[in-house]
Design a protein around this motif. Structure first.
Motif, PDB file in Angstrom:
ATOM      1  N   TYR A  57      38.825  -2.185  37.677  1.00 41.54           N
ATOM      2  CA  TYR A  57      38.694  -2.982  36.466  1.00 41.54           C
ATOM      3  C   TYR A  57      37.281  -2.871  35.898  1.00 41.54           C
ATOM      4  N   GLY A  58      36.263  -2.863  36.779  1.00 38.22           N
ATOM      5  CA  GLY A  58      34.884  -2.761  36.331  1.00 38.22           C
ATOM      6  C   GLY A  58      34.606  -1.453  35.612  1.00 38.22           C
ATOM      7  N   GLY A  59      35.163  -0.368  36.104  1.00 40.40           N
ATOM      8  CA  GLY A  59      34.988   0.916  35.436  1.00 40.40           C
ATOM      9  C   GLY A  59      35.707   0.983  34.110  1.00 40.40           C
ATOM     10  N   TYR A  60      36.724   0.129  33.961  1.00 35.82           N
ATOM     11  CA  TYR A  60      37.517   0.095  32.723  1.00 35.82           C
ATOM     12  C   TYR A  60      36.831  -0.746  31.650  1.00 35.82           C
ATOM     13  N   PHE A  61      36.316  -1.944  32.016  1.00 30.88           N
ATOM     14  CA  PHE A  61      35.761  -2.827  30.994  1.00 30.88           C
ATOM     15  C   PHE A  61      34.513  -3.586  31.457  1.00 30.88           C
ATOM     16  N   THR A  62      34.428  -4.018  32.659  1.00 33.58           N
ATOM     17  CA  THR A  62      33.286  -4.688  33.323  1.00 33.58           C
ATOM     18  C   THR A  62      33.145  -6.187  33.070  1.00 33.58           C
ATOM     19  N   THR A 111      28.853  -3.716  14.645  1.00 34.14           N
ATOM     20  CA  THR A 111      28.079  -2.654  14.000  1.00 34.14           C
ATOM     21  C   THR A 111      28.965  -1.540  13.468  1.00 34.14           C
ATOM     22  N   GLY A 112      30.258  -1.618  13.775  1.00 34.91           N
ATOM     23  CA  GLY A 112      31.196  -0.626  13.256  1.00 34.91           C
ATOM     24  C   GLY A 112      31.665   0.412  14.252  1.00 34.91           C
ATOM     25  N   LEU A 113      31.250   0.287  15.517  1.00 35.62           N
ATOM     26  CA  LEU A 113      31.686   1.259  16.527  1.00 35.62           C
ATOM     27  C   LEU A 113      33.149   1.021  16.902  1.00 35.62           C
ATOM     28  N   PRO A 114      33.950   2.081  17.102  1.00 38.25           N
ATOM     29  CA  PRO A 114      35.320   1.926  17.583  1.00 38.25           C
ATOM     30  C   PRO A 114      35.312   1.307  18.981  1.00 38.25           C
ATOM     31  N   PRO A 115      36.389   0.620  19.387  1.00 36.98           N
ATOM     32  CA  PRO A 115      36.415  -0.070  20.688  1.00 36.98           C
ATOM     33  C   PRO A 115      36.079   0.809  21.885  1.00 36.98           C
ATOM     34  N   VAL A 116      36.682   1.995  21.988  1.00 34.97           N
ATOM     35  CA  VAL A 116      36.420   2.847  23.148  1.00 34.97           C
ATOM     36  C   VAL A 116      34.984   3.358  23.134  1.00 34.97           C
ATOM     37  N   THR A 117      34.493   3.759  21.963  1.00 33.50           N
ATOM     38  CA  THR A 117      33.098   4.204  21.846  1.00 33.50           C
ATOM     39  C   THR A 117      32.139   3.074  22.214  1.00 33.50           C
ATOM     40  N   ALA A 118      32.466   1.867  21.775  1.00 30.18           N
ATOM     41  CA  ALA A 118      31.646   0.703  22.108  1.00 30.18           C
ATOM     42  C   ALA A 118      31.655   0.442  23.607  1.00 30.18           C
ATOM     43  N   THR A 119      32.823   0.560  24.233  1.00 28.04           N
ATOM     44  CA  THR A 119      32.938   0.335  25.675  1.00 28.04           C
ATOM     45  C   THR A 119      32.127   1.352  26.458  1.00 28.04           C
ATOM     46  N   LEU A 139      40.372   4.110  31.278  1.00 26.87           N
ATOM     47  CA  LEU A 139      39.931   3.714  29.948  1.00 26.87           C
ATOM     48  C   LEU A 139      40.327   4.753  28.906  1.00 26.87           C
ATOM     49  N   LEU A 140      40.279   6.005  29.296  1.00 27.78           N
ATOM     50  CA  LEU A 140      40.599   7.072  28.350  1.00 27.78           C
ATOM     51  C   LEU A 140      42.085   7.409  28.323  1.00 27.78           C
ATOM     52  N   VAL A 141      42.844   6.887  29.272  1.00 25.16           N
ATOM     53  CA  VAL A 141      44.272   7.220  29.373  1.00 25.16           C
ATOM     54  C   VAL A 141      45.157   6.077  28.873  1.00 25.16           C
ATOM     55  N   LEU A 142      44.821   4.839  29.254  1.00 20.16           N
ATOM     56  CA  LEU A 142      45.667   3.691  28.917  1.00 20.16           C
ATOM     57  C   LEU A 142      45.374   3.173  27.509  1.00 20.16           C
ATOM     58  N   PRO A 143      46.311   2.423  26.931  1.00 16.58           N
ATOM     59  CA  PRO A 143      46.059   1.779  25.631  1.00 16.58           C
ATOM     60  C   PRO A 143      44.901   0.803  25.739  1.00 16.58           C
ATOM     61  N   THR A 199      44.680  -2.162  24.886  1.00 20.44           N
ATOM     62  CA  THR A 199      45.084  -3.536  25.204  1.00 20.44           C
ATOM     63  C   THR A 199      45.685  -3.667  26.600  1.00 20.44           C
ATOM     64  N   ALA A 200      45.553  -2.634  27.421  1.00 18.50           N
ATOM     65  CA  ALA A 200      46.248  -2.617  28.710  1.00 18.50           C
ATOM     66  C   ALA A 200      45.866  -3.781  29.615  1.00 18.50           C
ATOM     67  N   PHE A 201      44.614  -4.206  29.569  1.00 23.96           N
ATOM     68  CA  PHE A 201      44.136  -5.229  30.494  1.00 23.96           C
ATOM     69  C   PHE A 201      44.075  -6.620  29.864  1.00 23.96           C
ATOM     70  N   GLU A 202      44.476  -6.738  28.613  1.00 19.06           N
ATOM     71  CA  GLU A 202      44.299  -8.000  27.895  1.00 19.06           C
ATOM     72  C   GLU A 202      45.002  -9.177  28.561  1.00 19.06           C
ATOM     73  N   THR A 203      46.193  -8.952  29.102  1.00 20.13           N
ATOM     74  CA  THR A 203      46.969 -10.040  29.689  1.00 20.13           C
ATOM     75  C   THR A 203      46.484 -10.407  31.078  1.00 20.13           C
ATOM     76  N   VAL A 204      46.198  -9.399  31.891  1.00 23.75           N
ATOM     77  CA  VAL A 204      45.893  -9.660  33.292  1.00 23.75           C
ATOM     78  C   VAL A 204      44.459 -10.132  33.522  1.00 23.75           C
ATOM     79  N   VAL A 205      43.509  -9.725  32.670  1.00 28.56           N
ATOM     80  CA  VAL A 205      42.100 -10.046  32.911  1.00 28.56           C
ATOM     81  C   VAL A 205      41.824 -11.551  32.939  1.00 28.56           C
ATOM     82  N   PRO A 206      42.271 -12.348  31.952  1.00 33.72           N
ATOM     83  CA  PRO A 206      42.016 -13.792  32.025  1.00 33.72           C
ATOM     84  C   PRO A 206      42.576 -14.433  33.287  1.00 33.72           C
ATOM     85  N   VAL A 207      43.722 -13.948  33.740  1.00 34.26           N
ATOM     86  CA  VAL A 207      44.326 -14.481  34.965  1.00 34.26           C
ATOM     87  C   VAL A 207      43.449 -14.157  36.172  1.00 34.26           C
ATOM     88  N   LEU A 208      42.951 -12.919  36.230  1.00 36.38           N
ATOM     89  CA  LEU A 208      42.085 -12.515  37.340  1.00 36.38           C
ATOM     90  C   LEU A 208      40.802 -13.348  37.369  1.00 36.38           C
TER      91      LEU A 208
END
Length: 254
Positions: free
Chosen positions: A154-159, A37-45, A92-96, A98-107
């Motif tokens: 992690y849940g508070g960051y992305f869920t 819908t056009g929302l920025p990633p952080v706003t969408a999150t 979420l507001l402090v880290l980049p 993409t911070a969790f992109e690598t570790v999340v699939p592994v978890l």
């Protein structure tokens, strides 16, 4: 937001509320739709986190029968969920982005392995405790508290897929049925979402239209998910968790 975009967000909210109540990973439905819908990633999150609160609460209410006798456990683990959820919201507001992109699939992959092996592992652990004369902890002890604390960060960051991680940890460390553990999972998810959302209300940007549409959809989906999930036998529920988890991993790796 156009009428068709609004309808898509509402339907995504229903789907997310349903699947979150049964297992988790509903964010993987709503988040891409919000981005479309056009929302920025952080706003969408942030908008997603706010909108999913009614769904989490609705799902917990739908599982109220399975929550009977678990008050002390929920209160104890709820502390971990609250602390972790707030920490994740801050990150979420402090880290980049993409911070969790690598570790999340592994978890998520590790959590799925634990879900699949949980019956055998739990039996093995119980036998070992019996031979050693150890008393089984009814609350999972500090290991479960610490594990859920980290999972809630992690849940508070992305869920996304947080419910799968919760189920795998509790399944390993608590001697109870998967349905009752799922009920606790829904309460913990509601706590994480609520704590993170309260923080976001004061410090982050969000889209009220998206929030209200997801809230309405997820509340309805929570009741649908509870009706479906409570009727699934343990093996079917476990298979559903694995299927959703694999889809989540594939989505996260795209």
């Amino acid at each position: 937001m156009t009428i068709w975009e609004s309808l898509a967000v509402l339907v995504a909210g229903i789907g997310a509320g349903t699947i979150n109540t049964i297992v988790g990973s509903g964010t993987l439905i709503t988040f891409p739709v919000l981005l479309a819908t056009g929302l920025p990633p952080v706003t969408a999150t942030v908008s997603n986190a706010l909108g999913l609160i009614p769904g989490s609460v609705s799902g917990a209410i739908g599982y109220r029968e399975e929550l009977k006798g678990q008050r002390s456990l929920v209160l104890r683990l709820g502390v971990a969920a609250a602390i972790g959820g707030l920490a994740g919201a801050v990150l979420l507001l402090v880290l980049p982005e993409t911070a969790f992109e690598t570790v999340v699939p592994v978890l998520v992959a590790l959590a799925l392995v634990l879900v699949v092996l949980q019956p055998r592992l739990s039996t093995a652990v119980q036998r070992r405790r019996t031979r050693a004369g150890a008393v089984t902890k009814t609350d999972g002890g500090p290991v479960l508290f610490g594990g859920l604390l980290l999972a809630s960060v992690y849940g508070g960051y992305f869920t996304a897929a947080q419910g799968i991680i919760y189920l795998s940890l509790m399944g390993m460390l608590l001697d109870d049925t998967l349905q009752r553990l799922n009920a606790v999972k829904n309460v913990l998810a509601a706590i994480v979402n609520s704590i993170a959302a309260l923080f976001f209300l004061f410090v982050a940007d969000f889209d009220w239209t998206a929030v209200l549409l997801i809230a309405a959809g997820s509340a309805a989906g929570g009741q649908i998910g509870a009706k479906i999930g409570r009727r699934l036998p343990p093996t079917a529920l476990r298979v559903f968790v694995v299927v959703v988890g694999v889809c989540a991993i594939l989505q996260l790796l795209r």
